[in-house]
Structure formats: C-alpha cells, structure tokens
Design an enzyme around this catalytic site. Sequence first.
Site, mmCIF file in Angstrom:
data_model
loop_
_atom_site.group_PDB
_atom_site.id
_atom_site.type_symbol
_atom_site.label_atom_id
_atom_site.label_comp_id
_atom_site.label_asym_id
_atom_site.label_seq_id
_atom_site.Cartn_x
_atom_site.Cartn_y
_atom_site.Cartn_z
ATOM 1 N N ALA A 32 0.899 -1.454 0.089
ATOM 2 C CA ALA A 32 0.094 -0.027 -0.095
ATOM 3 C C ALA A 32 0.798 1.184 -0.007
ATOM 4 C CB ALA A 32 -0.796 -0.228 1.282
ATOM 5 N N GLU A 33 1.926 1.164 0.770
ATOM 6 C CA GLU A 33 2.728 2.417 0.858
ATOM 7 C C GLU A 33 3.718 2.442 -0.541
ATOM 8 O OE1 GLU A 33 4.012 5.005 4.121
ATOM 9 O OE2 GLU A 33 2.610 3.109 4.042
ATOM 10 N N ASP A 35 2.522 1.636 -3.450
ATOM 11 C CA ASP A 35 1.491 1.993 -4.360
ATOM 12 C C ASP A 35 1.503 3.714 -4.190
ATOM 13 O OD1 ASP A 35 1.124 -0.491 -5.250
ATOM 14 O OD2 ASP A 35 -0.748 -0.731 -4.429
ATOM 15 N N GLU A 114 -13.241 -11.482 -11.594
ATOM 16 C CA GLU A 114 -12.414 -12.772 -11.006
ATOM 17 C C GLU A 114 -11.873 -12.054 -9.588
ATOM 18 O OE1 GLU A 114 -9.730 -13.240 -14.064
ATOM 19 O OE2 GLU A 114 -11.066 -13.750 -15.583
ATOM 20 N N LYS A 116 -8.385 -10.964 -7.716
ATOM 21 C CA LYS A 116 -7.055 -10.521 -7.981
ATOM 22 C C LYS A 116 -5.950 -11.315 -6.868
ATOM 23 C CE LYS A 116 -4.113 -6.621 -9.119
ATOM 24 N NZ LYS A 116 -2.759 -6.987 -8.527
ATOM 25 N N ARG A 137 7.110 -12.865 -15.534
ATOM 26 C CA ARG A 137 6.698 -11.648 -16.401
ATOM 27 C C ARG A 137 7.955 -10.908 -16.900
ATOM 28 N NH1 ARG A 137 2.657 -6.879 -14.761
ATOM 29 N NH2 ARG A 137 4.007 -6.981 -12.643
ATOM 30 N N GLU A 173 -1.582 -16.930 -12.282
ATOM 31 C CA GLU A 173 -0.631 -16.499 -11.035
ATOM 32 C C GLU A 173 -0.262 -17.740 -10.243
ATOM 33 O OE1 GLU A 173 -0.755 -13.185 -11.053
ATOM 34 O OE2 GLU A 173 -0.146 -12.572 -8.795
ATOM 35 N N LYS A 314 -9.254 -2.565 -5.717
ATOM 36 C CA LYS A 314 -8.371 -3.069 -4.579
ATOM 37 C C LYS A 314 -9.439 -3.338 -3.374
ATOM 38 C CE LYS A 314 -4.019 -2.610 -5.180
ATOM 39 N NZ LYS A 314 -2.690 -3.214 -4.857
ATOM 40 N N CYS A 437 -0.276 -21.899 37.727
ATOM 41 C CA CYS A 437 -0.193 -20.750 37.015
ATOM 42 C C CYS A 437 -1.410 -20.102 36.605
ATOM 43 C CB CYS A 437 0.633 -20.495 36.031
ATOM 44 S SG CYS A 437 0.956 -19.029 34.807
HETATM 45 S S1 IVH Z 1 -5.242 -10.108 -15.881
HETATM 46 C C1 IVH Z 1 -3.688 -7.685 -19.827
HETATM 47 N N1 IVH Z 1 -6.496 -11.406 -13.813
HETATM 48 O O1 IVH Z 1 -2.378 -8.634 -11.260
HETATM 49 C C2 IVH Z 1 -4.106 -8.255 -18.307
HETATM 50 N N2 IVH Z 1 -4.190 -10.271 -13.573
HETATM 51 O O2 IVH Z 1 -1.246 -5.682 -13.211
HETATM 52 C C3 IVH Z 1 -3.368 -9.075 -17.515
HETATM 53 N N3 IVH Z 1 -3.402 -10.446 -11.200
HETATM 54 O O3 IVH Z 1 0.708 -8.778 -12.245
HETATM 55 C C4 IVH Z 1 -3.761 -9.472 -16.300
HETATM 56 N N4 IVH Z 1 -5.069 -11.772 -10.589
HETATM 57 O O4 IVH Z 1 -0.395 -11.171 -12.136
HETATM 58 C C5 IVH Z 1 -5.349 -10.589 -14.371
HETATM 59 N N5 IVH Z 1 -7.441 -12.197 -12.337
HETATM 60 C C6 IVH Z 1 -6.595 -11.617 -12.690
HETATM 61 C C7 IVH Z 1 -5.431 -11.315 -11.864
HETATM 62 C C8 IVH Z 1 -4.491 -10.786 -12.288
HETATM 63 C C9 IVH Z 1 -3.863 -11.291 -10.158
HETATM 64 C C10 IVH Z 1 -2.034 -9.811 -11.237
HETATM 65 C C11 IVH Z 1 -1.191 -10.161 -12.388
HETATM 66 C C12 IVH Z 1 -0.634 -8.913 -12.885
HETATM 67 C C13 IVH Z 1 -1.555 -7.753 -12.119
HETATM 68 C C14 IVH Z 1 -2.077 -7.170 -13.185
#
Ligand code: IVH
Length: 686
Positions: A32-33, A35, A114, A116, A137, A173, A314, A437
């Site tokens: 968070a920091e 970001d 989905e 994250k 990546r 991931e 987020k 105790c």
């Molecule tokens: S889509 C072009 N879907 O978040 C789109 N990314 O900045 C490509 N991440 O490092 C990413 N969950 O590893 C996508 N359900 C999800 C995700 C996901 C985690 C991560 C991904 C990337 C970052 C996106």
Amino acid sequence: MDHAARIAQLREEIERHSYNYYVLDAPTIPDAEYDKLFRELESLETQYPELLTPDSPTQRVGGKVLDGFAPVKHVVPMLSIRTETDTEASGASNFDTRVKNALGAADEIEYACELKFDGLAVNLRYERGMLVQAATRGDGETGEDVTQNVRTIHCIPLHLKDCAAEVLEVRGEVYMSRRDFNRYNEKQRELELQTLVNPRNGAAGSIRQLDPRLTAKRPLSFFSYGLGEVRGWTLPATHSAVLDQLAQMGMPVCNERAVVCGAQGLVEFHQRVAGKRDTLPFDIDGVVYKVNSLALQRELGFVSREPRWAVAHKFPAEEQLTVVNDIDIQVGRTGKLTPVAKLEPVFVGGTTVSNATLHNEGETRRKDVRIGDTVIVRRAGDVIPEVAGVVLERRPANVGEPFDLYRRLGGHCPVCGSAIVREEGEADWRCSGGLFCPAQRKQALLHFAGRRAMDIEGLGDKLVEQLVDGGIVHTPADLYILGMSALADLERMGEKSALNLLEAIEKSKRTTLARFVYALGIRNVGEATAKDLARHFGKLERLMQADEAALKQVPDVGPIVAQSLLAFFAEPHNLEVVDALRRRGVEWDEHEGDGDQVLPLTGKTFVLTGTLASMSRDEAKSRLEALGAKVAGSVSKKTDCVVAGAEAGSKLDKARELNVAVWDEAALLEYLRESEKTIDPQIDAD
Ligand code: IVH
C-alpha cells in the site's frame, strides 16, 4: 522542494524498493505504501509531462532479469492492469463509465469478474498440449525461464486434456495458500530458520530459486486468468468461456468468479468477495473486472500498456506499517511464553490492530524487532495479526535493545513467578508453573470449554478471568459444581445469563471420548489425534494405561505425542481432574476400540473427488473413516482407492495415471452398505 527534485527522489526510492521486492524478494515496505509513492510519481509525471523520462519506474512493469535464468522473450507482451485504488463502490462505476464511453455503448456491458490473486504472474507455453516453457513476467517484454521450477508445482498440468493447439500460452498467478504459508513458517520456526514475510514473497522467492529441488519443497499453487500467444486454436467469444475451456483442459481456474451486467453487477461482486475475503484459502488484494466479449476487448485496445477493458479494484491492504510501542509476554495454555508487540493502533485487513504476535524469542531476534521500530503488520484470513518484518530504514536512534526474553522477565513467569525454562532443541520458553499458574489455568479452561472440545457456550475470556481470579474455579472439574450463588456475585452476570451458563455446562456433560481427550489439552494432542486415539482405544482406561509401544500403534502417533500422553497421565493432579470430571457426570459411549479389531479398511487410503449425489463429502469421509480408512486430500502412489463423483477432475486423471482403483458413487454406496453392517455403530458423532 521543487517538482523535479521530488520526482527524482520518488524515482530513487521506488527503484530501491522495487529492487528489494522484485529482484531480492525482500520487501522493505508494504504494497500500500509502495503504491502510494508510485501514484504520486505517476500524477506528477502526468502534471509535468516534460519531466517524464523513458527510464522512470512508471515506464516499466517489473524488475530485471536475474543472471541465473535464461531470458524468454514474450511473443505477446505481459502487460499489467490499471488499479482502481478507490476501494469504495465508485471504483467499479468509474470503470463501467469509461468502458461505455469508449465504446459509445448505450446498453449494459457484460463483465467477467475474478479475484486478484496475490502471487507471481507466469506464462505457461503449451505446444500441442505439452508444457514446453514457463516464464516469469520480467519487464513485460522479456521474462525469466523458470520451466524447471514451475514443473514442480503440482496443480500445473504437464499436458493439457484434449488440446492439440499448435501453441497455447496460459497466463496466471503462482501463489502460496495461507495454510501452506502458515505451515511452512511454523516448520521454519521449529527449526529456528528464517520465515517468509507473506505468501506472495513465498511464491516469488520459490519460483526464483536456482535449485528446483528447493522450489519443490515450497508448496505452491496456480490459477489461470488469461492467454498469451495462441496458434491453431479457435478462441471462444468471451473471456469467461476461455476460462471454462482452460478448466476443461485441466488448468486450475478459480471458481470464485462471475459473469455480471453493468456497474451494479460489479459492485455486487466486489461486496460479495469482500465479505468472504477472510475465509478464502489464499490472499487476494482485490478483484479484477474484464469486459467479457473478446470482440469488445479488441475494440477497446490498450492505453499506455494497460488494457482499457480491464481494471483491478482493490481491497484495504492486509499489511500496514506501524510502530512497536512495547513488547509484552503472554502465557499460553501449556505455559508457552509468546512475545506480543504492542502497536500504535493501525487499520489492517479490515480491523484495527494494536497487538501482533512475534511467535517466540528466536523469531523476534531473527527479525530483530525492537521497541521503537517501524514494522510491517500482517492480518490476513482469520489468523491472528503478526509482525511480518522490520523496516530497518526507519529504525530510530533511540531504538530498544535486541530482544532477550529471559532478561526481560528476570527468569520468572510474569503471571505466577515460577521459573521459566526452555528445553533443549525447543524454540519456546515456558512457564514451569503448570496449573499453579493462573494464566495457564485460564487458557486451559478456555480450551476445555471450546466449541470443538466440550462446547460450553458462553464461557468466554471475561468470565474465565473472573472465575479464576476470584478463586472460584481451579480446574475444569470445578465447572461442574458451580451453582447460582457463586455466579451471582460476578460482574455483568444477570440471573438469566447465569442460568444459561449452568445449562450449557450441564449439556456439555454428554460428550464423546474424542472431544473429552481433546478438551484435556494434552500437549501435542490436537483434534485429529484425539479422534484417532478414541477410535483406537475405545475406552478412556485403555488409553490411560497404554504404554509407549501401545500408543505408537495408533496411526500418526509418534514418539513425541506418545511422550506427551505418558507425561500427562503420569501426573497425579491430572488423574484427579479426570476422575472428578467423570464423578461429576461427564460421560460418553465407550466401545471396544478398533485397536485390536481390524476394521475392513484399516491401513487403506482413500481420496474423494467430484460431487456425490447421495451424501456430502464430509459424510462420505466420516463413514469411510469409521470403517478404518484414512481419507487424504490428494492422489499419490500410496492411494488405494479414489471415489469419483460427478464432474471429477484432475484427481481422477491422476488415479488413472497411477493405476489406482476408482469407484463411482454406486460402488461406494454398495460397499458402505455391506461393511457398515459388520461393525460397531459410529464412535464419534462429529
Ligand atoms: S489479468 C492484460 N487477472 O495482477 C491483463 N491479472 O497488473 C493481464 N493478477 O501482475 C492481467 N489476478 O499477475 C489478471 N484475475 C487476474 C489477476 C491478475 C492477479 C495480477 C497479474 C498482474 C497484475 C495485473
């Protein structure tokens, strides 16, 4: 400070943190920091475009390729997605508005939602269905070849089911589940070794191990969320259908996803996931929304290396920085002394946290946490908040001494004054006072009354505190002679609650042997072991009289558990308590135990997969266990039989691959019906 100087400073700081994070896997600052710094730099660069340089950290996606791994050029670049930092609902509606405006659309847009995942992005290249390469990546254009390491991740298929595509790159991931992370750290702590800061670092660090054998020891998982290069495969019309097809091919795809309509659908998904975030088995830092139609995705395209068709929304961070005001030492049920950091209160993972565990002295020293330090606090899932690490850069000049538990306590338990001891090879210091105790007594009572033990509803912290401090209750057996008069004097105890408590105590008398053994709070005897012991011995007397050899007959009981049991039942005080409990009416059904009786499935390991129509998985599990079977979570050479319900997936494939017997539901029912006739009724009702 002028803008140019601030920009230079931000760049320097971000680069240093990102090097620590991406290259060394040793974060010095919570996400968070980081970001926040990043957003500040981005906005300054937008405001003063003349100061934007191609080498700014905002102009690249990740870290540098390490020397040890061969570089892999991505055919389709691995881009990142824009992050909506506004954690409120407007984050979702802003995105929907942008999409609609860009498309000039009047109708509601369909979105794939989905999670994250919080791990490490990888590209898995399948050629004609075979996994040929896995790459990180890297900077988005060029990653690192981590094929050997990725191959050790069990849930990643080495070949795809029914996929003849010339090339199919699956992106997703790599992550570490919370359970795997906690277990890994517990083991490291026992061995007095360095622990992982969080599951994300666990995953990233493991994938970057040069020795794949080390990676294989780290429990990693994977979820697919998209595609890279595709040749010789007809794309479906939507993103959700892509994931469905990947799942069909045996790729892990998270079930926690949805196809929704419009901004309202996005908001609902965000709220639903936020509500169950703590109970998910892995960390997430938000959700991701994607325009579902691939045609519309193409139409929307990209702006500055970010797709216009996707956004990450987020959640509040599960890690935050705060200051350690003091270090307290708490006494646990078995006398374990746990250092606890008293923190400047901080909002993390959805609640305000002012205490965080430091686990034990060794860990506190390895992390070198001192009073006055700024630390990273982590609160994820339903586990207690912990100090994940120290930000050494922020250590003040007047910071406290390195932590020394013995010196701090002057060698005595802070509650009862007994000597503190640490056995050879043990990580923890303990109070030697035992049930003398009051702190240990309180914890022992709370454990005894716990939901999974004797299940005495209403007997919580505050009450136990008063009962012990008031000298009303010394041992669990004293609970069963409590009367209205003793309770009436307690603070905040009305007649109604006193009656309820007495009723709950009365109800708890009728229990099972497994619960009773667990409730005793014997060191190293958890719920599963207590069940095994109850099943094996059937009667408490037989368990109490068992010698080491007899105890080791029980599945999963080794020398440590056996010693703990022997020590517990050798202590006259414990025998008195057990005796008093039974005299005061605690009872359960006894049986002969299956220690001598060989059950039909003793020594056999089963795995359940897919959905059963006639019963829940839990029921199938306990019925098989009652017949002596062990029910495991994954298929291996040691598996004797896999029960495959409807829509069984990779476990069934694995069973076939390893030539393990497979039963369908009808075969299971038939077997249960026949065998259950021949044995005693169920011994533990849980
Ligand atoms: S889509 C072009 N879907 O978040 C789109 N990314 O900045 C490509 N991440 O490092 C990413 N969950 O590893 C996508 N359900 C999800 C995700 C996901 C985690 C991560 C991904 C990337 C970052 C996106």
